[in-house]
Design a protein around this motif. Structure first.
Motif, PDB file in Angstrom:
ATOM      1  N   MET A 198      -5.485  -1.671  -7.028  1.00  0.00           N
ATOM      2  CA  MET A 198      -5.607  -0.393  -6.334  1.00  0.00           C
ATOM      3  C   MET A 198      -4.582  -0.302  -5.202  1.00  0.00           C
ATOM      4  O   MET A 198      -3.902   0.720  -5.038  1.00  0.00           O
ATOM      5  CB  MET A 198      -7.021  -0.245  -5.772  1.00  0.00           C
ATOM      6  N   ILE A 199      -4.459  -1.388  -4.436  1.00  0.00           N
ATOM      7  CA  ILE A 199      -3.490  -1.390  -3.332  1.00  0.00           C
ATOM      8  C   ILE A 199      -2.062  -1.384  -3.874  1.00  0.00           C
ATOM      9  O   ILE A 199      -1.179  -0.688  -3.345  1.00  0.00           O
ATOM     10  CB  ILE A 199      -3.731  -2.596  -2.406  1.00  0.00           C
ATOM     11  N   ILE A 200      -1.821  -2.163  -4.948  1.00  0.00           N
ATOM     12  CA  ILE A 200      -0.485  -2.190  -5.559  1.00  0.00           C
ATOM     13  C   ILE A 200      -0.074  -0.779  -5.972  1.00  0.00           C
ATOM     14  O   ILE A 200       1.054  -0.333  -5.702  1.00  0.00           O
ATOM     15  CB  ILE A 200      -0.470  -3.142  -6.775  1.00  0.00           C
ATOM     16  N   ASN A 201      -0.976  -0.043  -6.625  1.00  0.00           N
ATOM     17  CA  ASN A 201      -0.676   1.319  -7.092  1.00  0.00           C
ATOM     18  C   ASN A 201      -0.460   2.267  -5.907  1.00  0.00           C
ATOM     19  O   ASN A 201       0.421   3.136  -5.939  1.00  0.00           O
ATOM     20  CB  ASN A 201      -1.805   1.838  -7.975  1.00  0.00           C
ATOM     21  N   ARG A 252       3.125   5.607  -2.807  1.00  0.00           N
ATOM     22  CA  ARG A 252       3.488   6.109  -1.477  1.00  0.00           C
ATOM     23  C   ARG A 252       4.895   5.717  -1.063  1.00  0.00           C
ATOM     24  O   ARG A 252       5.666   6.524  -0.538  1.00  0.00           O
ATOM     25  CB  ARG A 252       2.478   5.567  -0.450  1.00  0.00           C
ATOM     26  N   ASP A 253       5.239   4.414  -1.293  1.00  0.00           N
ATOM     27  CA  ASP A 253       6.511   3.884  -0.783  1.00  0.00           C
ATOM     28  C   ASP A 253       7.544   3.633  -1.874  1.00  0.00           C
ATOM     29  O   ASP A 253       8.658   3.175  -1.564  1.00  0.00           O
ATOM     30  CB  ASP A 253       6.255   2.579  -0.022  1.00  0.00           C
ATOM     31  N   ASN A 267       1.467  -1.323   6.371  1.00  0.00           N
ATOM     32  CA  ASN A 267       2.718  -2.059   6.531  1.00  0.00           C
ATOM     33  C   ASN A 267       2.787  -2.809   7.861  1.00  0.00           C
ATOM     34  O   ASN A 267       3.382  -3.886   7.946  1.00  0.00           O
ATOM     35  CB  ASN A 267       3.912  -1.112   6.407  1.00  0.00           C
ATOM     36  N   ASP A 268       2.173  -2.233   8.901  1.00  0.00           N
ATOM     37  CA  ASP A 268       2.258  -2.883  10.205  1.00  0.00           C
ATOM     38  C   ASP A 268       1.567  -4.244  10.196  1.00  0.00           C
ATOM     39  O   ASP A 268       2.109  -5.250  10.678  1.00  0.00           O
ATOM     40  CB  ASP A 268       1.670  -1.977  11.293  1.00  0.00           C
ATOM     41  N   THR A 269       0.366  -4.314   9.623  1.00  0.00           N
ATOM     42  CA  THR A 269      -0.340  -5.599   9.590  1.00  0.00           C
ATOM     43  C   THR A 269       0.232  -6.532   8.525  1.00  0.00           C
ATOM     44  O   THR A 269       0.183  -7.744   8.675  1.00  0.00           O
ATOM     45  CB  THR A 269      -1.852  -5.385   9.374  1.00  0.00           C
TER      46      THR A 269
END
Length: 553
Positions: free
Chosen positions: A341-344, A349-350, A310-312
């Motif tokens: 993969m990142i979407i999932n 997580r969030d 989230n920071d980057t």
């Protein structure tokens, strides 16, 4: 009368039978000096009759004709003056040619004007040479081809130096080669300042050639104006049984499809239209269901690979999208990521849902979007970009248009601008220090851009900047060799990726022995890491926004 007006018809009437049927029925018009005028209309509209009145063969039964501001008198003196200034080339040359040989034919008219034989000979020779008649100058006129007869009939008139030449269907019954030849002769006449009136049914030629077009209908002028004005009036064309020029029909069709902008000037010919098309962004695809209308609704789709950091994300992807929205505040902006993969991972997580490209297309369709401007934040035209296009285009029939902006590195200009942005970002780099950039790399052929850009850095004087990739060429091994040859006092590592995510934090700057940081450290170099994605560079964000802007130009 305006001195620019060479020929004026005022309320002309002419009938071949009686007062109940008029070939000219109150015809009025004005012709300016030196103009190329196309006179058009259906058969029987009065074109030929008007021409015959202009040459004194017919006398109008009512109305007046003016030449150079003086009323034409149809007596012997008036007709002699008229025929010395106005010449006509008939549609059928056999109606005009009667002498035994070509040379005699061309000499006849000028000798009848009272010119001396010596002067006439000089004039005839000049026009024979001018119109390239020499090869058949001694032939009998009846033995000539159709194109040759047309050349001689034009020479008949030109030799008398008329102020106005009337051409009645000059290309009628000619093959393409002779048509081109006659058109060339006509161009030469107009270049020499002769006023040319041409009757023709060839709307394509008239549109490109004429300064003014006059439409005849039932013995009157229905409309006159520039070719763009006349041929743009479909109602007037229908009345005169004429079709619009092909170049205009194609132009209008491309405008209706949204491929070209209707604000462009009407193209004068196919070459101009081709120029318009060459300027079109070829990354635009058109569908079949949504058409351009008053309800057109455009939107931006920003497509990124994605990141779970989230920071980057906030300082890269979010910043890029913010700049895109600022450039087009009137268009809603939608987001899609290509890494499932990142979407999932982010969703789990969030509890935050990020659309895939297909989901974003469905969302825009539901929102009534008709035209989509897709701008990827991908670095190269690689696999991710190809899949993104395929996914978006699977919805092309549901939108009027889908346009794709280029990824970051697409053109030579992109390479130069990226180089400048990186050099600006690391302007503090000392000559004895090196900057090593880590790109992702791919098996896709587009991977060659990394090696090309690495060379460009050196070619433009930045011999201490190196670009390698994690998964392709240039590899860490090849970069290490080049750095050793340079023998720097320090190595600065930075990601050459839009976001500084896992690759930047682990493969580049991590403590793992295989990380680039560890390898350079173990090779004895002082190493500094800069965890900053390309999306944080203002110059990089500007390039992506400029790519988006090209979709609107």
């Amino acid at each position: 009368m305006n001195s620019d007006i060479i020929l004026k018809a005022e309320n002309l009437y002419f009938s071949y039978d009686d007062d109940n049927s008029h070939s000219l029925n109150g015809l009025s018009l004005e012709i300016k000096k030196g103009q190329k005028v196309a006179i058009m209309g259906a058969n029987g509209s009065g074109k030929s009759t008007f021409f015959l009145c202009c040459t004194g063969i017919h006398k109008p039964q009512k109305g007046k004709l003016y030449l150079d501001g003086k009323e034409v008198k149809y007596n012997k003196k008036g007709l002699l003056d008229l025929r010395s200034k106005v010449g006509i080339v008939f549609q059928d040359p056999d109606n005009q040619l009667f002498s035994a040989s070509v040379y005699q034919e061309i000499s006849f008219g000028i000798l009848n004007l009272g010119v001396s034989e010596e002067q006439a000979k000089k004039e005839v020779e000049e026009v024979i040479d001018y119109l390239e008649i020499t090869p058949f100058r001694s032939k009998p006129t009846h033995a000539l081809s159709g194109g040759q007869k047309k050349q001689v009939s034009i020479a008949d008139i030109l030799v008398m130096h008329p102020e106005i030449i009337i051409l009645d269907e000059p290309a009628a019954a000619l093959d393409p080669r002779h048509t081109t030849m006659v058109n060339h002769i006509v161009d030469q006449m107009t270049e020499n300042g002769i006023t040319v009136l041409m009757a023709t049914h060839d709307v394509n030629y008239a549109y490109e050639w004429a300064d003014e077009v006059i439409l005849f209908h039932e013995g009157k002028v229905l409309m006159n104006g520039s070719p763009e004005q006349v041929f743009g009036n479909r109602a007037a064309l229908r009345q005169t049984n004429l079709e619009p020029p092909a170049v205009l029909e194609l132009f209008e069709s491309l405008c209706k499809k949204g491929i070209l902008k209707s604000s462009l000037p009407f193209p004068k010919n196919l070459k101009v239209l081709e120029g318009y098309i060459e300027e079109v962004n070829l990354n635009t695809y058109y569908g079949g269901k949504k058409q351009m209308s008053d309800t057109t609704k455009k939107a931006i789709l920003a497509v990124s690979f994605g990141t779970s950091h989230n920071d980057t994300r906030e300082v890269t992807i979010d910043a890029i999208e913010k700049d895109m929205q600022a450039a087009f505040p009137e268009y809603p902006l939608y987001r899609a990521w290509t890494s499932k993969m990142i979407i999932n991972k982010v969703n789990k997580r969030d509890n935050v849902h990020i659309d895939t490209v297909k989901e974003a297309m469905e969302r825009m369709q539901a929102d009534g979007i008709t035209d989509v401007l897709v701008q990827p934040t991908h670095v190269i035209n690689g696999i991710e970009n190809d899949i993104m296009k395929e996914d978006a285009l699977s919805y092309r029939e549901n939108f009027h248009s889908i346009s794709f902006g280029d990824p970051l590195l697409t053109s030579e200009q992109d390479n130069r601008e990226v180089l400048e942005a990186v050099a600006e970002e690391f302007s503090w780099l000392k000559e004895d220090e090196v900057l090593v950039l880590m790109g992702h790399g791919t098996t896709h052929y587009a991977n060659s851009i990394y090696a090309a850009l690495d060379y460009t850095f050196k070619d433009k004087g930045h011999k201490n900047i190196f670009l390698g990739t994690v998964e392709a060429y240039p590899s860490m091994e090849s970069i290490m060799k080049l750095v050793r040859e340079y023998n720097p006092s320090k190595v600065v590592l930075a990601p050459f990726m839009i976001v500084a995510g896992d690759h930047a934090k682990n493969d580049m700057a991590g403590d793992d022995p295989e990380s680039w940081y560890s390898q350079f450290k173990n090779a004895g170099y002082e190493v500094e890491t800069v965890i900053k994605g390309l999306g944080e560079y203002p110059g990089i964000r500007k390039i992506l926004v400029d790519h988006l802007k090209t979709l609107e130009n």
